[in-house]
Design an enzyme around this catalytic site. Structure first.
Site: not given
Lengths: 206, 256
Positions: B11, B130
Site C-alpha cells: 500500500d 472486496d
C-alpha cells in the site's frame, strides 16, 4: 542513425515500456520505432507486442512494418519475436482467423476451454529447452519464464522448436530458424533468466 | 506446469509504503522502490501496489513511484487504487506497470472494465473485489467498496462473472472477514469464485503462515496468493514461504 542499433518495433500493440526498461538495464543502444526504413536499417530487431492478432496484422500491413520485418529477416541480421510478435511470425492465427507473416511454418491456436483451464495463462511456467540454441546459453533447462496469453503457437517443423511448455497441451514456447529467435514468454518480465536470454540475443551473431 | 504465484502487496500513500494496523490507522514502513527491489531479489513472483493517497493532486507521486519501480524489477506488477479513467490507466501502464487493478471505480462505473480491456487487452485489467459474508446475498457474499467500508447491492459471485464477461483478465479477491486477522484466507469464497470464473483468481486477506498459502492454493483453488503483513513485518521471507510451499507439493518458482 539506426544502423548500429537495436530497433524495437512499435505497432501500437500493447505496452513496450518493460522491453525498454530491460534493454536500458542491459545497456543496449536501442530505438523504439514505427518507421519501416529504420527497421530495415537496424543491426537487430525486437518484435514484441501484446494484443489481438487481427487488429495488429492490419496495423502492420497498413504501415508497411509487416513487410519491413520480412525484409529484415531476409537480411540475415538477428530478429527476435516476443509474445504477440512471435504469434505473428507464424503462418496463421485462430484469433479472428488471421493470416500472419509466415516466417515460421505452423499455427497459433486458442487454449482449450475444457478441463477447467484458466484462460489467459498468466504466470510462470517451465520452459523445457535442449540448451542447443545460443540464445538459451547458460540458462538451465526447465527454467521458469513469465507467460500471459490465450493463444499458443505450434510449429510444424520439429527442428525449429527450441523449447516446449505445458499448459493443458504442450506448445512451442520458443522457436528459431536461421537468424530468427522467438518466444511466447516475456523475457523482459522473467527476472534473471529473462534478462540473461535478452543479453544472449543482444550478443548473438547468427 | 504453471507455478502458483506468491504476490506481495504494498500500500502506498504519498510515495511511502504504509500498512494498516487494525484500529490504529496506517504506519509508514518504507520506500516502495527499495521494498520492491528487496522482494524481487527474494524471488517474489509479482507485486501489487495500491495507491491509497487521499488527495487527487498527489497522484503524480504514484506515477513517479511506478516509473522508478519499473527500472529496478523485471517481473510483472500491477497498480490499483482510485483509477477511474482510461487516461489514468494509460499513464500507469506507460510508467511501466503490467496490469491495472480496478475496484470501487469498477463498481461505480462498470463500463471502465470494458473500455480498459478493449484498449489495453484483458490481460491488463484486474478486478479487485472486496467481499464479506452476507446470508442475504445469493452466493452468500456481498461486494463492498471504498476499502470495505461501504456495502453495495452486488452479489460477489454475480459481480465476478459480470466483470469477466466485460473483460477482466484476472480477479484479486479480498475477504474483508479474513483481512488483517492473519488466521488464514477465506477458503469458501475463494474456491467458489475460482471454480466459477474462467480467469485466474488471486486470494487476498488473512495470510499469517505459509500453511495458509498452501491451503488457499490447494483447497481454495486459487491461482495465486497475496501477502502483505506476513512479509512486511519480517515474520517470514518470500524464500521461506516458497520453500514451505514446495515441500508441500505446491508447484512454485524456485529458480530466481
Amino acid at each position: 542513425m539506426a544502423k548500429d542499433k537495436v530497433a524495437v518495433v512499435d505497432y501500437k500493440a500493447g505496452n513496450l515500456k518493460s522491453v525498454e526498461t530491460a534493454l536500458d538495464y542491459l545497456g543496449a543502444d536501442f530505438l523504439v520505432t514505427h518507421d519501416p526504413d529504420a527497421l530495415r536499417g537496424a543491426a537487430r530487431v525486437i518484435f514484441p507486442g501484446v494484443g489481438e492478432a487481427r487488429a495488429s496484422m492490419e496495423v502492420l500491413q497498413a504501415s508497411g512494418l509487416g513487410q519491413a520485418i520480412v525484409d529484415f529477416f531476409q537480411s540475415g541480421r538477428p530478429l527476435m519475436g516476443i509474445c504477440l510478435g512471435t504469434q505473428i511470425i507464424f503462418e496463421h492465427s485462430e484469433e479472428r482467423d488471421t493470416a500472419c507473416l509466415g516466417l515460421v511454418k505452423g499455427k497459433v491456436r486458442r487454449f482449450p476451454e475444457s478441463g477447467g483451464l484458466k484462460i489467459p495463462q498468466i504466470g510462470w511456467n517451465q520452459v523445457v529447452h535442449s540448451d542447443s540454441h545460443p540464445v538459451f546459453k547458460g540458462i538451465p533447462e526447465n527454467s521458469n519464464f513469465y507467460f500471459v496469453h490465450s493463444y499458443y503457437p505450434q510449429a510444424d517443423i520439429q527442428e525449429q522448436v527450441m523449447a516446449r511448455t505445458e499448459y493443458g497441451i504442450t506448445f512451442s514456447s520458443a522457436v528459431a530458424r536461421d537468424n530468427l529467435f522467438a518466444s511466447q514468454f516475456h523475457p523482459e518480465k522473467s527476472g534473471r533468466w529473462g534478462l540473461k536470454l535478452l543479453e544472449n540475443f543482444l550478443g548473438w551473431n547468427p | 506446469m504453471l507455478a502458483k504465484r506468491v504476490i506481495v502487496c504494498l500500500d502506498v500513500r504519498d510515495g511511502k509504503t504504509t500498512k494498516g494496523v487494525k484500529f490504529k490507522g496506517n504506519v509508514d514502513i518504507g520506500d516502495p522502490v527499495a521494498m520492491a527491489k528487496k522482494y524481487y531479489d527474494q524471488g517474489v513472483d509479482e507485486l501489487v501496489f495500491y495507491d491509497i493517497t487521499a488527495s487527487h493532486e498527489k497522484r503524480s507521486i504514484m506515477i513517479e513511484v511506478v516509473r522508478n519501480v519499473a527500472k529496478e524489477i523485471f517481473i510483472p506488477f500491477s497498480v490499483g487504487g482510485g483509477i477511474a479513467s482510461v487516461e489514468e490507466m494509460r499513464a500507469v501502464l506507460l510508467a511501466g506497470a503490467e496490469k491495472i487493478s480496478l475496484n470501487s471505480q469498477a463498481v461505480k462505473n462498470p463500463k471502465i472494465i470494458e473500455q480498459g480491456a478493449n484498449l489495453f487487452g484483458n490481460q491488463c485489467i484486474v478486478l479487485g473485489m472486496d467481499a464479506a459474508k452476507d446470508e442475504s446475498s445469493p452466493s452468500g457474499y456481498r461486494v463492498y467498496i471504498n476499502g470495505g467500508r461501504v456495502a453495495t447491492e452486488l452479489d460477489a459471485l454475480a459481480w465476478a462473472k459480470l466483470a469477466v464477461k466485460m473483460g477482466a483478465g484476472e480477479i484479486v479477491l479480498n475477504s474483508i472477514d479474513a483481512d488483517g486477522t492473519q488466521d488464514g484466507y477465506e477458503l469458501n469464497i475463494t474456491r467458489m469464485i475460482s471454480e466459477n470464473v474462467g480467469v485466474p483468481v488471486v486470494a487476498s486477506g488473512g495470510a499469517g503462515t505459509p500453511q495458509h498459502l498452501v491451503d488457499v492454493l490447494t483447497k481454495g483453488k486459487a491461482d495465486a496468493a497475496l501477502v502483505a503483513s506476513m512479509t512486511h513485518f519480517g515474520h517470514y521471507s518470500v524464500p521461506q514461504i516458497k520453500e514451505y510451499m514446495a515441500q508441500h507439493h505446491v508447484p512454485v518458482r524456485m529458480d530466481y
